[in-house]
Enzyme design. Structure first.
Site, PDB file in Angstrom:
ATOM      1  N   ARG A   1       9.236  48.106  -9.831  1.00  0.00           N
ATOM      2  CA  ARG A   1      10.281  47.184  -9.393  1.00  0.00           C
ATOM      3  C   ARG A   1      11.257  46.923 -10.520  1.00  0.00           C
ATOM      4  O   ARG A   1      10.967  47.155 -11.692  1.00  0.00           O
ATOM      5  CB  ARG A   1       9.647  45.865  -8.945  1.00  0.00           C
ATOM      6  CG  ARG A   1       9.032  45.091 -10.114  1.00  0.00           C
ATOM      7  CD  ARG A   1       8.681  43.640  -9.795  1.00  0.00           C
ATOM      8  NE  ARG A   1       9.228  43.140  -8.590  1.00  0.00           N
ATOM      9  CZ  ARG A   1       8.493  42.762  -7.530  1.00  0.00           C
ATOM     10  NH1 ARG A   1       7.175  42.858  -7.583  1.00  0.00           N
ATOM     11  NH2 ARG A   1       9.067  42.286  -6.466  1.00  0.00           N
TER      12      ARG A   1
ATOM     13  N   LYS B   1      10.950  35.906  -5.285  1.00  0.00           N
ATOM     14  CA  LYS B   1      11.511  35.095  -4.200  1.00  0.00           C
ATOM     15  C   LYS B   1      11.012  33.656  -4.299  1.00  0.00           C
ATOM     16  O   LYS B   1      11.751  32.722  -4.007  1.00  0.00           O
ATOM     17  CB  LYS B   1      11.082  35.675  -2.843  1.00  0.00           C
ATOM     18  CG  LYS B   1      12.043  36.697  -2.274  1.00  0.00           C
ATOM     19  CD  LYS B   1      11.787  36.864  -0.786  1.00  0.00           C
ATOM     20  CE  LYS B   1      11.420  38.286  -0.460  1.00  0.00           C
ATOM     21  NZ  LYS B   1      11.060  38.481   0.946  1.00  0.00           N
TER      22      LYS B   1
ATOM     23  N   GLU C   1      10.398  41.157   4.194  1.00  0.00           N
ATOM     24  CA  GLU C   1       9.870  40.055   4.983  1.00  0.00           C
ATOM     25  C   GLU C   1      11.000  39.038   5.093  1.00  0.00           C
ATOM     26  O   GLU C   1      11.611  38.692   4.080  1.00  0.00           O
ATOM     27  CB  GLU C   1       8.665  39.404   4.276  1.00  0.00           C
ATOM     28  CG  GLU C   1       8.090  38.272   5.113  1.00  0.00           C
ATOM     29  CD  GLU C   1       6.982  37.481   4.415  1.00  0.00           C
ATOM     30  OE1 GLU C   1       6.798  37.651   3.200  1.00  0.00           O
ATOM     31  OE2 GLU C   1       6.315  36.686   5.102  1.00  0.00           O
TER      32      GLU C   1
END
Length: 550
Positions: A258, A268, A34
């Site tokens: 992850r 983020k 994104e």
RNA sequence: UGUCCGAUAGUGUAAUGGUAACACUCCAGAUUUUGAUUCUGUCAUUCAAGGUUCGAAUCCUUGUCGGACAACCA
């Protein structure tokens, strides 16, 4: 792919599928960031995985910007992401945006409405949440759940036309309010946002949610393997439900764990906070685990790819030791970095028996690991600078640097023996006096002397002052996420130290095309903040230090 | 008190019913004009209990621990 190499579970699956004759055209993966932040080392893992799978199995990979939320997304991020992917050394088949498919997605939604599988809900966010239930309690149907197909069609079209205010209505899939999986309890498909989109401008005022965009985009692009992180695992039934109801190409989703790195954070949101609150100097601050930060810090693409290879891919939670990243960059830089001598914290070393005003040029190899690299010339003179920590008045046993009556080799120079030293009023050593042995010249040593220690040094008169930015871990605790309270209270206050160092003249020609090893100190790279009058170097990583007393 | 996922040296990752291994770290040693690099070696591993089997890290059951899931975020 070599037969020796251990395969991760995804390679295993794909390899079986290919063997069974599936995907004769090759596999297609995608990397779907994104554009609302900068890429970090965790994304690098995903990039290496997605692009790596396609590369290894003869397929291709799309770079897809998952831009379904206009409020947080921006072209600034799009550009940095493309730069980072390229820098890492990967080539995408095509660049696409989820927003490219808004029209198709809208048609898909209409199709579901016509099948009686979607409805417009006038409930507020709070009302929807209230009826959703909890993980342990089933939800209850919305009072708008049984609107007619005609009414839903009409309302949805008017949503698109902009007849309603933000949040006044949403489009929901009609799945199962009693499902044990919260994501199946009539998930939202579209919400109204009268917002400017970085690509589509003001064309749309309704935007699809992740769940009604991601899998459909995968399907449109014929993605064969949609690889994402573990937290999307509970979305998979919904991913499959939409594809099934829409009767479109059945892309399949696979999840992996992850990357987590100790002494840093990887979300983020948190990284954005560090930037916005000036705890670091931007997304590319060399202390940041961002790709741009690592790049500025001096990490190479190869070292990051190697790191991603070494950490493997599995489905269990993991926290990788930062030391592994350091190992990877040292391994790479050892082979390529230009050697140079730089003193970080100087004291004077004066050679009693060396002629005043004389300067000899001593050759030193640019890189002993690379026979082709040649030599550079280093001026040697009566007055040198050495590292403060390389002299001790009262050395511990096993200290084989300089001390009164002690003998060391000056790298690429001569062997010297300490005769005396001076301190300032505070008791700090300022100057060390030595005798040198002319016949001990480096490469032509006939002195028969042997010195255990070897020191780096620079000639005081020819030394060029440089700014050194010495970085340490960003956080003082291994896992800031697991600590009590605000993660920012665990920031390492000493993560950046700026010192003035003195370099041998050869470094004046430094460029960003090369990495440098400051002998015995670490690997450094020229920083973009450098000016014509002041060179600035970032310490990428120290050399491994085998001296336990240090 | 729910559903789903996971558990192998300190950290990661292999072993796909048949001798538990590789990397990093740690420690010890050799070489070294970088206490680096290189080389050698040591220590150390299947969450627990049952079951299936000639044989289980692997299959089954139960438990324990960890993670995910209740954004008009992705």
């Amino acid at each position: 792919m070599s037969a020796e190499k251990a395969h991760n579970f995804l390679e295993e699956i794909i390899s079986e599928e290919l063997k069974a004759g599936k995907f004769p055209e090759g596999i297609i993966t995608r990397f779907p960031p994104e554009p609302n932040g900068y890429l970090h080392i965790g994304h690098a893992k995903s990039i290496c995985l997605n692009f790596g799978l396609a590369k290894d199995f003869g397929g291709k990979t799309n770079l897809r910007f998952d831009d379904t939320n206009p409020v947080t997304e921006d072209t600034e991020y799009v550009e940095s992401i493309m730069e980072d992917v390229k820098w890492l050394g990967f080539e995408w088949s095509q660049v696409v945006y989820s927003s490219d498919y808004f029209e198709t997605l809208y048609e898909y939604a209409v199709k579901l409405i016509k099948k009686g599988k979607a409805y417009v809900d006038d409930s507020s966010a709070a009302e929807i949440a209230a009826l959703k239930g909890t993980p342990t309690e089933p939800g209850k149907p919305s009072p708008f759940r049984d609107r007619t197909i005609e009414e839903n069609l009409d309302l949805f079209e008017r949503m698109r036309k902009g007849e309603f205010a933000d949040s006044a209505k949403v489009l929901r899939a009609k799945v199962d309010m009693a499902s044990p999986n919260m994501h199946m309890r009539d998930p939202l498909m579209y919400r109204i946002k009268h917002a400017h989109h970085h690509r589509t401008g003001n064309k749309w005022c309704i935007y699809p949610m992740y769940d009604f965009a991601h899998g459909q985009c995968d399907s449109i692009e014929s993605i064969t393997h949609s690889v994402c992180t573990l937290e999307f695992e509970v979305h998979r039934p919904l991913y499959e439900w939409f594809i099934h109801e829409l009767e479109i190409y059945p892309s399949r989703q696979f999840e992996f764990a992850r990357l987590n790195l100790n002494y840093t954070v990887m979300s983020k949101r948190k990284l954005l906070q560090l930037v916005n609150e000036n705890h670091v100097n931007g997304w590319d601050d060399p202390r940041m685990p961002t790709i741009s930060g690592l790049r500025r810090r001096g990490f190479t693409p190869a070292s990051i790819r190697q790191f991603c290879e070494k950490i493997g891919v599995a489905r269990r939670e993991n926290i990788i030791d930062f030391g592994l990243l350091e190992f990877c960059i040292r391994e790479d830089l050892n082979k390529t970095a230009h050697r140079v001598m730089v003193v970080e914290d100087p004291i004077k070393l004066i050679i009693n028996n060396y002629p005043e005003g004389m300067v000899e040029m001593m050759p030193g190899e640019v890189n002993p690991e690379d026979a082709e690299s040649g030599t550079r010339m280093i001026p040697f003179s009566k007055e040198l600078l050495i590292e403060r920590e390389d002299f001790m008045e009262n050395p511990p046993k096993k200290y084989f640097r300089l001390f009164p009556e002690g003998m060391v080799r000056l790298k690429h120079g001569f062997i010297v023996k300490c005769t005396s030293f001076e301190k300032d009023v505070n008791g700090n050593v300022t100057t060390v006096y030595c005798d040198y042995f002319p016949e001990s010249r480096s490469g032509h040593d006939t002195s028969g002397l042997q010195a255990k220690g070897v020191l780096h040094w620079v000639s005081a008169a020819q030394a060029i002052p440089v700014e050194l930015r010495i970085y340490d871990r960003l956080f003082s605790v291994e896992n800031p996420n697991a600590e009590e309270g605000d993660f920012k209270s665990y920031l390492n206050n000493d993560s950046l130290k700026v010192v003035e160092g003195f370099a041998e003249p050869a470094l004046a020609n430094a460029s960003t095309d090369h990495r440098y090893q400051f002998l015995r100190k670490g690997y450094f790279c020229l920083d973009k903040d450098s000016t014509a009058s002041k060179m600035i170097f970032n310490r990428t990583v120290t050399l491994k230090d085998g001296w336990k007393n240090g």
